[in-house]
Design a protein around this motif. Sequence first.
Motif, PDB file in Angstrom:
ATOM      1  N   UNK A 169     -14.036 -20.072 -10.028  1.00 57.43           N
ATOM      2  CA  UNK A 169     -13.970 -21.533 -10.056  1.00 57.43           C
ATOM      3  C   UNK A 169     -14.604 -22.110 -11.308  1.00 57.43           C
ATOM      4  N   UNK A 170     -15.761 -21.583 -11.678  1.00 53.47           N
ATOM      5  CA  UNK A 170     -16.495 -22.129 -12.826  1.00 53.47           C
ATOM      6  C   UNK A 170     -15.701 -21.954 -14.116  1.00 53.47           C
ATOM      7  N   UNK A 171     -15.125 -20.767 -14.298  1.00 55.05           N
ATOM      8  CA  UNK A 171     -14.362 -20.508 -15.522  1.00 55.05           C
ATOM      9  C   UNK A 171     -13.146 -21.432 -15.610  1.00 55.05           C
ATOM     10  N   UNK A 172     -12.418 -21.571 -14.506  1.00 55.75           N
ATOM     11  CA  UNK A 172     -11.218 -22.412 -14.515  1.00 55.75           C
ATOM     12  C   UNK A 172     -11.577 -23.862 -14.830  1.00 55.75           C
ATOM     13  N   UNK A 173     -12.584 -24.389 -14.141  1.00 60.58           N
ATOM     14  CA  UNK A 173     -12.973 -25.785 -14.357  1.00 60.58           C
ATOM     15  C   UNK A 173     -13.482 -26.004 -15.783  1.00 60.58           C
ATOM     16  N   UNK A 174     -14.258 -25.055 -16.304  1.00 60.76           N
ATOM     17  CA  UNK A 174     -14.788 -25.188 -17.656  1.00 60.76           C
ATOM     18  C   UNK A 174     -13.662 -25.181 -18.677  1.00 60.76           C
ATOM     19  N   UNK A 175     -12.673 -24.320 -18.487  1.00 62.65           N
ATOM     20  CA  UNK A 175     -11.537 -24.267 -19.404  1.00 62.65           C
ATOM     21  C   UNK A 175     -10.762 -25.577 -19.404  1.00 62.65           C
ATOM     22  N   UNK A 176     -10.575 -26.143 -18.227  1.00 67.64           N
ATOM     23  CA  UNK A 176      -9.844 -27.407 -18.131  1.00 67.64           C
ATOM     24  C   UNK A 176     -10.608 -28.514 -18.858  1.00 67.64           C
ATOM     25  N   UNK A 177     -11.924 -28.579 -18.653  1.00 67.33           N
ATOM     26  CA  UNK A 177     -12.723 -29.598 -19.337  1.00 67.33           C
ATOM     27  C   UNK A 177     -12.745 -29.353 -20.846  1.00 67.33           C
ATOM     28  N   UNK A 178     -12.750 -28.102 -21.244  1.00 66.22           N
ATOM     29  CA  UNK A 178     -12.756 -27.808 -22.675  1.00 66.22           C
ATOM     30  C   UNK A 178     -11.447 -28.274 -23.325  1.00 66.22           C
ATOM     31  N   UNK A 179     -10.331 -28.121 -22.629  1.00 66.56           N
ATOM     32  CA  UNK A 179      -9.048 -28.585 -23.169  1.00 66.56           C
ATOM     33  C   UNK A 179      -9.009 -30.107 -23.247  1.00 66.56           C
ATOM     34  N   UNK A 180      -9.588 -30.758 -22.248  1.00 65.34           N
ATOM     35  CA  UNK A 180      -9.629 -32.221 -22.266  1.00 65.34           C
ATOM     36  C   UNK A 180      -8.254 -32.848 -22.337  1.00 65.34           C
ATOM     37  N   UNK A 181      -8.117 -33.825 -23.199  1.00 68.05           N
ATOM     38  CA  UNK A 181      -6.871 -34.571 -23.307  1.00 68.05           C
ATOM     39  C   UNK A 181      -5.734 -33.765 -23.910  1.00 68.05           C
ATOM     40  N   UNK A 182      -6.024 -32.576 -24.443  1.00 67.54           N
ATOM     41  CA  UNK A 182      -4.987 -31.746 -25.039  1.00 67.54           C
ATOM     42  C   UNK A 182      -4.294 -30.842 -24.022  1.00 67.54           C
ATOM     43  N   UNK A 183      -4.774 -30.802 -22.797  1.00 63.54           N
ATOM     44  CA  UNK A 183      -4.225 -29.893 -21.791  1.00 63.54           C
ATOM     45  C   UNK A 183      -2.758 -30.220 -21.503  1.00 63.54           C
ATOM     46  N   UNK A 184      -1.914 -29.180 -21.593  1.00 63.89           N
ATOM     47  CA  UNK A 184      -0.486 -29.351 -21.330  1.00 63.89           C
ATOM     48  C   UNK A 184       0.037 -28.373 -20.289  1.00 63.89           C
ATOM     49  N   UNK A 185      -0.482 -27.158 -20.246  1.00 57.53           N
ATOM     50  CA  UNK A 185      -0.002 -26.191 -19.262  1.00 57.53           C
ATOM     51  C   UNK A 185      -1.146 -25.320 -18.771  1.00 57.53           C
ATOM     52  N   UNK A 186      -1.010 -24.850 -17.538  1.00 57.62           N
ATOM     53  CA  UNK A 186      -2.045 -24.027 -16.908  1.00 57.62           C
ATOM     54  C   UNK A 186      -1.370 -22.945 -16.080  1.00 57.62           C
ATOM     55  N   UNK A 187      -1.723 -21.691 -16.365  1.00 59.40           N
ATOM     56  CA  UNK A 187      -1.232 -20.550 -15.597  1.00 59.40           C
ATOM     57  C   UNK A 187      -2.438 -19.832 -15.004  1.00 59.40           C
ATOM     58  N   UNK A 188      -2.339 -19.515 -13.721  1.00 59.79           N
ATOM     59  CA  UNK A 188      -3.468 -18.888 -13.047  1.00 59.79           C
ATOM     60  C   UNK A 188      -2.956 -17.970 -11.951  1.00 59.79           C
ATOM     61  N   UNK A 189      -3.580 -16.811 -11.822  1.00 60.13           N
ATOM     62  CA  UNK A 189      -3.222 -15.889 -10.754  1.00 60.13           C
ATOM     63  C   UNK A 189      -2.837 -14.528 -11.280  1.00 60.13           C
ATOM     64  N   UNK A 190      -2.198 -13.761 -10.421  1.00 62.85           N
ATOM     65  CA  UNK A 190      -1.798 -12.397 -10.752  1.00 62.85           C
ATOM     66  C   UNK A 190      -0.286 -12.294 -10.677  1.00 62.85           C
ATOM     67  N   UNK A 191       0.354 -12.129 -11.832  1.00 62.37           N
ATOM     68  CA  UNK A 191       1.812 -12.058 -11.897  1.00 62.37           C
ATOM     69  C   UNK A 191       2.251 -10.636 -11.580  1.00 62.37           C
ATOM     70  N   UNK A 192       3.202 -10.506 -10.678  1.00 61.67           N
ATOM     71  CA  UNK A 192       3.755  -9.199 -10.336  1.00 61.67           C
ATOM     72  C   UNK A 192       5.266  -9.239 -10.474  1.00 61.67           C
ATOM     73  N   UNK A 193       5.832  -8.061 -10.633  1.00 67.45           N
ATOM     74  CA  UNK A 193       7.286  -7.925 -10.667  1.00 67.45           C
ATOM     75  C   UNK A 193       7.702  -7.151  -9.433  1.00 67.45           C
ATOM     76  N   UNK A 194       8.363  -7.809  -8.499  1.00 63.89           N
ATOM     77  CA  UNK A 194       8.741  -7.179  -7.237  1.00 63.89           C
ATOM     78  C   UNK A 194      10.224  -6.907  -7.189  1.00 63.89           C
ATOM     79  N   UNK A 195      10.560  -5.736  -6.698  1.00 64.26           N
ATOM     80  CA  UNK A 195      11.953  -5.379  -6.438  1.00 64.26           C
ATOM     81  C   UNK A 195      12.003  -4.693  -5.078  1.00 64.26           C
TER      82      UNK A 195
END
Length: 433
Positions: A169-195
Motif C-alpha cells: 500500500x505504501x509504495x503504491x500510494x507514494x508512487x501516485x503522489x510522486x507522479x502528481x498531476x502528471x499521472x496518466x496510467x497505472x498498472x498493478x498486479x501480476x500479469x499471467x498468460x493463461x491457456x
Amino acid sequence: MSLSCCWSRSKQKSGENKTLSTFSLMDPPTSPAAQNPSSLHSDSIISSLLSFPASTPFSIACSFDRELEKALASASDDASVQDRLLNRTIQLASLLLDSTERCFRKRASAHNSVAWVLPPELTVKVFSKLDTKSLMQAATCCTVFNKCAMDRSSYAHIDLTTATKQADNEVVCTMIHRAGKELRSLKLGHVTRRYGPDPAPTSIWFNGPFLSSLAYNNGFLGSRLRSLRLYNIRWMTCSSSFEVFSFCSNLTDLRIVGSNCPFRQLFMTLTKKCRLIEHLCLGTYFPLGTMDASTVSHLIELVTKSPNLTSLTLLCFQLTNDMARNLVESCRKLKYLNFSRSPKINGHFLRDLGNSCKESPLETLIMRNCVKLEEKEVLELCNSLLKGNFKFIRHIDVSSNNGLVSDDGLLDMGFAPNKAYKIMGSAHLKGGH
C-alpha cells in the motif's frame, strides 16, 4: 533487485544529507587558521597514510598486524581495554572506507554529469518510458539519474506489474503522489498468460484502500488518470475501494482481471462517473454465478451510456445468448469483442449477430473456449460473411481446447474451416483444437 529494495535505496539517495555518527570524520574547515592542533595532527596522520608508498597488499596487511599486536601488548592486561582498542580500530577503518566511498560517488556523479550526453529534459522523457522497477534501479545509479528520476514526468505511467509481490500500500500510494498531476496510467498486479483450464494464479491481497491517493485533493490526481489496469488483485474491503472510481471521470481504458470485485456496484459507479471509456476489459478465472437481471441491466446501461466504447472484453461471464446480443446491439461503435470462456453461449448468438448487426463496424470477434459453441452456428456465421455481411470484420477466433459441439452433441476436435478462410481472404477464422 526487488522493488522494495530499489525504493529504499532511492529514498536513501534522495535524502543523502544526513548527520554523520559520533565517530565520523568532520568536514575540513575552510580556513587553516580555524584548525585546532588536534585537527592538524589528525590531518597529518591521514596524509601520511595516503602517501604510503606502493606495496603489495600482503606486506601492508602484515604491517597492520604487527602494529596492532604491539598496541594490544602495550595496553592494560584488562580484556575490556583491549576490546575497546579493537572496536576503535574497526571504527577508524570503517570511517576511512566510508570517506573513500563518498569521494568515489562524488567523482562518479561529476563524471556522469559531464559524460551523459542527454539534457535533463530528454533523460526524463526516456525515464518516463521505463517500468517503475527499472526507474527505481536507475535512480540508485548516480546523482544525475536520481535527480531525473525524481521528476514527476518520470512517473506519468506507473507500472508495478513487474514486481507485484514487493509492492504494498505504501509504495503504491507514494508512487501516485510522486507522479502528481502528471499521472496518466497505472498498472498493478501480476500479469499471467493463461491457456486452457489451468487454475488461477496466486492473487495479491491488499489490506487497505491502495488507490485512495487518487481521491487526494478532491480527486485531482484521479481526474488526470486515463488508463487503469489491475491484475489478480483482491481487496479486503471492496466497497471502499470502488469509491475511488468516482474521481476517475476521464478514464478511457479500464482493465480488471482476476478480481473479487462486486461487478454490480462497479457497473453502477462507472455508468455514473466514467462516461469516456473506450476500452473495457473485465474478467475472472472461474465462471461467476448466474448473473441476476439487475446486474445485467446495469451492465447494458453502462455499455449504452459509453458512447466512445470500441473495445469490450468480458471473460468467463455467465452470459446467455440474449445478454450477449443485447450488449452488442447497445454498442454501435464496437470494433473489438471478446466473450471468451463464456460457458452458456451456444452459438445462437452468432446467428443473431449475423441477422441484426449486418452493418456493424465490428472488426474482431474472439470466443475462445466457449464449451457450448456449436459447429453449425459457426458455419452459419461463415456463410453470412460470404454473403457480404460484416463488411469490416478482419479476425474471428472460435478456437477451443475441447473442439466445437457437432450436430449430434459430441465434440468435434477437427473443425478447421480452411476453405472458408481462403475464400474470405481478409478475415481470419480459427477453429478446432
